[in-house]
Write a protein that holds these residues in place. Structure first.
Motif, PDB file in Angstrom:
ATOM      1  N   GLU A  44       0.832  -1.206   0.000  1.00 17.72           N
ATOM      2  CA  GLU A  44       0.000   0.000   0.000  1.00 17.72           C
ATOM      3  C   GLU A  44       0.866   1.256   0.000  1.00 17.72           C
ATOM      4  O   GLU A  44       0.561   2.232  -0.701  1.00 17.72           O
ATOM      5  CB  GLU A  44      -0.924  -0.021   1.223  1.00 17.72           C
ATOM      6  N   SER A  45       1.936   1.243   0.791  1.00 19.57           N
ATOM      7  CA  SER A  45       2.833   2.389   0.840  1.00 19.57           C
ATOM      8  C   SER A  45       3.512   2.612  -0.511  1.00 19.57           C
ATOM      9  O   SER A  45       3.640   3.754  -0.973  1.00 19.57           O
ATOM     10  CB  SER A  45       3.900   2.166   1.928  1.00 19.57           C
ATOM     11  N   ILE A  47       2.438   1.639  -3.527  1.00 18.22           N
ATOM     12  CA  ILE A  47       1.450   2.088  -4.514  1.00 18.22           C
ATOM     13  C   ILE A  47       1.188   3.579  -4.361  1.00 18.22           C
ATOM     14  O   ILE A  47       1.122   4.332  -5.344  1.00 18.22           O
ATOM     15  CB  ILE A  47       0.138   1.293  -4.374  1.00 18.22           C
ATOM     16  N   SER A  48       1.047   4.028  -3.109  1.00 17.30           N
ATOM     17  CA  SER A  48       0.842   5.461  -2.843  1.00 17.30           C
ATOM     18  C   SER A  48       2.033   6.275  -3.339  1.00 17.30           C
ATOM     19  O   SER A  48       1.870   7.339  -3.953  1.00 17.30           O
ATOM     20  CB  SER A  48       0.637   5.679  -1.342  1.00 17.30           C
ATOM     21  N   LEU A  49       3.244   5.773  -3.089  1.00 15.74           N
ATOM     22  CA  LEU A  49       4.460   6.459  -3.509  1.00 15.74           C
ATOM     23  C   LEU A  49       4.538   6.581  -5.030  1.00 15.74           C
ATOM     24  O   LEU A  49       4.793   7.676  -5.559  1.00 15.74           O
ATOM     25  CB  LEU A  49       5.685   5.698  -2.991  1.00 15.74           C
ATOM     26  N   SER A  51       2.142   6.321  -7.237  1.00 16.84           N
ATOM     27  CA  SER A  51       1.057   7.168  -7.729  1.00 16.84           C
ATOM     28  C   SER A  51       1.448   8.638  -7.616  1.00 16.84           C
ATOM     29  O   SER A  51       1.234   9.430  -8.548  1.00 16.84           O
ATOM     30  CB  SER A  51      -0.219   6.892  -6.931  1.00 16.84           C
ATOM     31  N   GLU A  52       2.021   9.018  -6.484  1.00 20.27           N
ATOM     32  CA  GLU A  52       2.452  10.401  -6.277  1.00 20.27           C
ATOM     33  C   GLU A  52       3.594  10.768  -7.218  1.00 20.27           C
ATOM     34  O   GLU A  52       3.610  11.851  -7.814  1.00 20.27           O
ATOM     35  CB  GLU A  52       2.886  10.601  -4.827  1.00 20.27           C
ATOM     36  N   ARG A 101      11.867   7.721   0.098  1.00 21.23           N
ATOM     37  CA  ARG A 101      10.887   6.631   0.087  1.00 21.23           C
ATOM     38  C   ARG A 101      11.180   5.616  -1.018  1.00 21.23           C
ATOM     39  O   ARG A 101      10.992   4.408  -0.831  1.00 21.23           O
ATOM     40  CB  ARG A 101       9.476   7.211  -0.079  1.00 21.23           C
TER      41      ARG A 101
END
Length: 204
Positions: A44-45, A47-49, A51-52, A101
């Motif tokens: 999840e982390s 995917i968020s990274l 995407s950003e 990250r």
């Protein structure tokens, strides 16, 4: 009498072995559940990274292209220039955090790739356009910059697809080397660990 004693001892040994096996299987199940949860959090982390990163990188390239067009235009569209400057500030504000990250989730090479293949090239193009903007460079120096930006768009798509594939395959830097036998991972050198690894009882 001796037979009864042997039978009792055998039953006791069997009971102890069953209890040990049950305990081992239960602990292994708990470890597996914890590992699955850890992978899910990392996924999840990541995917968020990504995407950003995808949003910010494509925005930076597109706004820089509009900045180039505005500089090439006789009208010198100030709105596009202002939007680019705003995007540049956002990029600079977030680049450090994103690089950290990336390194955590995908390794040092991932953050270096962003720096070498994108940040340095974008900064180089920005410097040329700005030089024309303030009159230090000839407008002729703008030739070829749009092609370079288009190339970056293609490379950014490849980069994002690569990271998404690593997420799908669960290839995270923070999980690598857990089953390695090395000095850095010397806890894996114990006789008990090596015996369990031989029986396929270890997490790799």
């Amino acid at each position: 009498m001796a037979n009864h004693l042997l039978a009792g001892l055998f039953g006791l040994v069997v009971a102890i072995l069953i209890a040990l096996l049950t305990s081992f299987l239960q602990q292994r199940n708990w470890r597996n559940q914890a590992l699955v949860k850890e992978y899910d959090r990392e996924r999840e982390s990541a995917i968020s990274l990504i995407s950003e990163l995808s949003s910010l990188l494509h925005k930076r390239i597109y706004r820089q292209k509009r900045y180039l067009w505005a500089t090439q235009s006789p009208n010198n569209n100030q709105a596009d220039i202002d939007e680019y400057r705003s995007t540049l500030l956002e990029w600079n504000d977030k680049l450090g955090e994103i690089s950290v990250r990336l390194e955590y989730s995908f390794g040092k090479e991932a953050s270096l790739e962003l720096e070498r293949n994108f940040q340095q090239e974008l900064a180089s193009i920005n410097s040329i356009i700005y030089g024309v903007q303030i009159g230090k460079s000839s407008p002729q120096s703008l030739h070829g910059l749009e092609t370079r930006l288009n190339t970056l768009t293609g490379l950014s798509n490849i980069l994002i697809e690569k990271f998404l594939l690593r997420i799908r395959l669960m290839r995270f830097a923070s999980f690598s080397g857990r089953g390695e036998i090395s000095f850095q991972n010397r806890s894996n050198l114990s006789h008990f660990y090596l015996f369990r690894r031989l029986l396929g009882m270890t997490q790799k």
